[in-house]
Scaffold this active site. Structure first.
Site, mmCIF file in Angstrom:
data_model
loop_
_atom_site.group_PDB
_atom_site.id
_atom_site.type_symbol
_atom_site.label_atom_id
_atom_site.label_comp_id
_atom_site.label_asym_id
_atom_site.label_seq_id
_atom_site.Cartn_x
_atom_site.Cartn_y
_atom_site.Cartn_z
ATOM 1 N N GLU A 72 -0.525 4.801 -0.539
ATOM 2 C CA GLU A 72 -1.332 6.014 -0.763
ATOM 3 C C GLU A 72 -0.460 7.245 -0.549
ATOM 4 O O GLU A 72 0.334 7.295 0.396
ATOM 5 C CB GLU A 72 -2.517 6.047 0.206
ATOM 6 C CG GLU A 72 -3.637 5.110 -0.229
ATOM 7 C CD GLU A 72 -4.780 5.091 0.781
ATOM 8 O OE1 GLU A 72 -4.610 5.604 1.904
ATOM 9 O OE2 GLU A 72 -5.835 4.544 0.435
ATOM 10 N N THR B 233 -2.896 6.928 -22.041
ATOM 11 C CA THR B 233 -2.782 5.559 -21.552
ATOM 12 C C THR B 233 -1.321 5.173 -21.747
ATOM 13 O O THR B 233 -0.596 5.830 -22.490
ATOM 14 C CB THR B 233 -3.656 4.582 -22.366
ATOM 15 O OG1 THR B 233 -3.312 4.735 -23.748
ATOM 16 C CG2 THR B 233 -5.128 4.876 -22.194
ATOM 17 N N LYS C 197 -0.972 1.576 -25.233
ATOM 18 C CA LYS C 197 -1.279 1.551 -26.676
ATOM 19 C C LYS C 197 0.043 1.631 -27.446
ATOM 20 O O LYS C 197 0.874 0.765 -27.255
ATOM 21 C CB LYS C 197 -2.293 2.637 -26.990
ATOM 22 C CG LYS C 197 -3.617 2.354 -26.248
ATOM 23 C CD LYS C 197 -4.693 3.387 -26.451
ATOM 24 C CE LYS C 197 -5.917 3.013 -25.611
ATOM 25 N NZ LYS C 197 -6.950 4.065 -25.626
ATOM 26 N N TYR D 280 0.858 -1.196 0.000
ATOM 27 C CA TYR D 280 0.000 0.000 0.000
ATOM 28 C C TYR D 280 0.884 1.232 0.000
ATOM 29 O O TYR D 280 1.840 1.302 0.770
ATOM 30 C CB TYR D 280 -0.904 0.021 1.243
ATOM 31 C CG TYR D 280 -2.358 -0.016 0.855
ATOM 32 C CD1 TYR D 280 -2.911 1.001 0.090
ATOM 33 C CD2 TYR D 280 -3.184 -1.086 1.223
ATOM 34 C CE1 TYR D 280 -4.238 0.956 -0.304
ATOM 35 C CE2 TYR D 280 -4.504 -1.136 0.838
ATOM 36 C CZ TYR D 280 -5.031 -0.107 0.072
ATOM 37 O OH TYR D 280 -6.334 -0.165 -0.312
ATOM 38 N N ARG E 145 -1.089 -1.969 -19.008
ATOM 39 C CA ARG E 145 -2.401 -1.318 -19.038
ATOM 40 C C ARG E 145 -2.471 -0.278 -17.923
ATOM 41 O O ARG E 145 -2.348 -0.630 -16.749
ATOM 42 C CB ARG E 145 -3.452 -2.403 -18.832
ATOM 43 C CG ARG E 145 -4.865 -2.068 -19.146
ATOM 44 C CD ARG E 145 -5.644 -3.336 -19.448
ATOM 45 N NE ARG E 145 -5.163 -3.885 -20.713
ATOM 46 C CZ ARG E 145 -5.504 -3.393 -21.905
ATOM 47 N NH1 ARG E 145 -6.343 -2.396 -22.001
ATOM 48 N NH2 ARG E 145 -4.995 -3.911 -23.006
ATOM 49 N N ASP F 234 -5.638 14.625 -24.902
ATOM 50 C CA ASP F 234 -5.640 13.203 -24.551
ATOM 51 C C ASP F 234 -4.889 12.480 -25.667
ATOM 52 O O ASP F 234 -5.435 12.239 -26.740
ATOM 53 C CB ASP F 234 -7.092 12.725 -24.445
ATOM 54 C CG ASP F 234 -7.216 11.245 -24.149
ATOM 55 O OD1 ASP F 234 -6.184 10.540 -24.197
ATOM 56 O OD2 ASP F 234 -8.341 10.794 -23.875
HETATM 57 C C1 LIG Z 1 -8.087 4.306 -24.878
HETATM 58 C C2 LIG Z 1 -8.435 5.708 -24.651
HETATM 59 C C3 LIG Z 1 -8.821 6.178 -23.380
HETATM 60 C C4 LIG Z 1 -9.157 5.312 -22.200
HETATM 61 O O1 LIG Z 1 -8.308 4.397 -21.785
HETATM 62 P P1 LIG Z 1 -8.727 3.240 -20.735
HETATM 63 O O2 LIG Z 1 -7.411 2.857 -20.176
HETATM 64 O O3 LIG Z 1 -9.419 2.202 -21.537
HETATM 65 O O4 LIG Z 1 -9.627 3.849 -19.715
HETATM 66 C C5 LIG Z 1 -9.037 7.534 -23.243
HETATM 67 N N1 LIG Z 1 -8.895 8.373 -24.259
HETATM 68 C C6 LIG Z 1 -8.557 7.961 -25.499
HETATM 69 C C7 LIG Z 1 -8.419 8.965 -26.603
HETATM 70 C C8 LIG Z 1 -8.336 6.613 -25.738
HETATM 71 O O5 LIG Z 1 -8.046 6.198 -26.971
#
Ligand SMILES: *Cc1c(COP(=O)(O)O)cnc(C)c1O
Length: 435
Positions: free
Chosen positions: A56, A240, A243, A54, A249, A214
């Protein structure tokens, strides 16, 4: 080296499911644009003893007097965090180095949670957010009514231009001037073209909005300098890590110094509890990999492969949204109901029967409902990790065209599956795990 001998003894059902998944990943042609195959080192970190701890809080604290961030000042709510602190500090430093950021928070459990904490840092429930329409490539967390974002905020959406299927910055500026948003959001899950973050910042400045980018899909490309970096322009950048960036993840947030304290509070305790330090260790390992030259070469190959796949598909008469791609992904536009041919849903199922994994996706101005959709999204990050090159993209385009021509012929699809599996076997993965 990982093996699953203990799971096999303790829980044969889960062991079997994992082994089945190993075989699926080995045999299938993975074209889901948001997926990748992480290194063994990343998996080892994710499977490490750090899951027991833990932690936090943060490995640093802000000075009460100066607001300055200082490491090793008891920023945690639990004892025994001295090694965990090293892990998280390394992840933070590497993230900042890769993207040239002033501040990094590596704790978000996912991209969605990164977005939630980022929004709360700059807007309040009821405020207006201008963001990309889901059916034009946006993400659920960019304002869909079923997401927290669409529930809490007043969402106004922008889309792509009707003719080019690309952003028209004059149209977006007009929308912004009309709705006077408190925050502008860009970045996408299904937009195949370069995004001009400097233009977005200009528009945000003109209307007095903060800019959040994002970069979930394109973070790896940005890390390698193959797509403009939003960090110099955006107030906050979310991503993220799993990807194109090819980590575990999870999520991450980068921001300007002036948002750091508020943002950290919104991640914890704002929207999360204890951080997943085993996953943060895996992020650190992936970031170390991303700082190496061969990662740059890998990202270049992703982009070359996507360009080759796009060209090979169009050569065979398939239509792509915006007639191509600048990135790792593309969208096949299957046409409307009246054009005949398969829907996105049907085509996804037919590809699946042929051993090809991809997802249905709406295309801009789609006339079918999102769950049926008129497009297929394809991406090259995973196949590039397997070692495939441009000439292999031609082969993949050939498979996809054959599936398209035989989308309702299960016998033919089973034949194609055999060919696909012969093809993928030339690019082995997980040899050490397979029976
Ligand atoms: C994949 C993605 C997310 C979210 O990711 P998670 O880990 O699945 O919650 C947010 N924004 C964009 C543009 C994405 O492609």
């Amino acid at each position: 080296m990982l093996n699953y001998d203990e799971i096999k003894k303790v829980d044969p059902e889960i062991y079997e499911a994992i082994m089945n998944e190993v075989e699926r990943q080995y045999h299938n042609l993975e074209l889901i644009a948001s997926e990748n195959i992480v290194s063994e080192a990343v998996m080892e970190a994710a499977g490490s003893v750090l899951t027991n701890k833990y932690a936090e809080g943060y490995p640093y604290r802000y000075s009460r007097k100066t607001g300055e961030l200082k490491y090793r000042l008891y920023g945690r709510y639990y004892g025994g965090c001295e090694y965990i602190d090293d892990v998280e500090r390394l992840a933070i430093e590497r993230a900042k180095e890769i993207f040239g950021a002033e501040h990094a928070n590596v704790q978000p459990h996912s991209g969605s949670q990164a977005n939630m904490a980022a929004y709360f840092t700059v807007v309040k429930p009821g405020d207006t957010i201008l963001s990309l329409e889901l059916t034009h490539g946006g993400h659920l967390t960019h304002g869909h009514p079923l997401s927290f974002s669409g529930n809490l905020f007043n969402i106004v959406a922008y889309g792509v231009n009707k003719d080019t299927k690309q952003f028209n910055y004059d149209e977006i500026r007009e929308k912004a001037q009309e709705c006077k948003p408190k925050m502008i959001l860009t970045g996408a899950s299904a937009y195949p073209r370069t995004i001009d973050f400097a233009k977005f910042k200009e528009i945000a400045n003109e209307v007095g909005a903060t800019l959040i980018v994002d970069m979930a899909h394109i973070a790896g490309l940005i890390a390698a300098g193959l797509h403009p970096n939003p960090v110099p322009y955006a107030d906050i950048v979310t991503t993220t890590t799993h990807k194109t960036l090819r980590g575990p993840r999870g999520g991450m947030i980068l921001c300007k110094e002036k948002y750091a304290q508020e943002l950290d509070k919104w991640v914890f305790p704002g929207v999360q509890g204890g951080p997943l330090e085993h996953i943060i260790a895996a992020k650190a390992v992936a970031f170390k990999e991303a700082l190496k030259d061969d990662f740059k070469e890998y990202q270049k190959q992703i982009v070359r492969n996507a360009a080759a796949l796009a060209k090979a598909l169009m050569k065979r008469g398939l239509n792509l949204v915006s007639d191509g791609t600048d990135t790792h992904l593309m969208l096949i536009d299957l046409g409307s109901e009246e054009d005949g041919g398969p829907s996105g849903k049907k085509m996804e199922g037919s590809l699946d029967l042929a051993g090809i994994t991809a997802n249905k996706n709406t295309v801009p101005f789609d006339t079918r409902p999102p769950f049926v959709a008129s497009g297929i999204r394809l991406g090259t990050p995973a196949v590039t990790t397997r070692g495939m090159k441009e000439q292999d993209m031609d082969k993949i385009a050939e498979f996809i065209k054959k599936v398209y021509d035989n989308y309702d012929n299960e016998e033919k699809l089973a034949e194609i599956k055999k060919e696909v599996q012969e093809f993928t076997a030339k690019f082995p993965i997980f040899d050490y795990l397979r029976k």
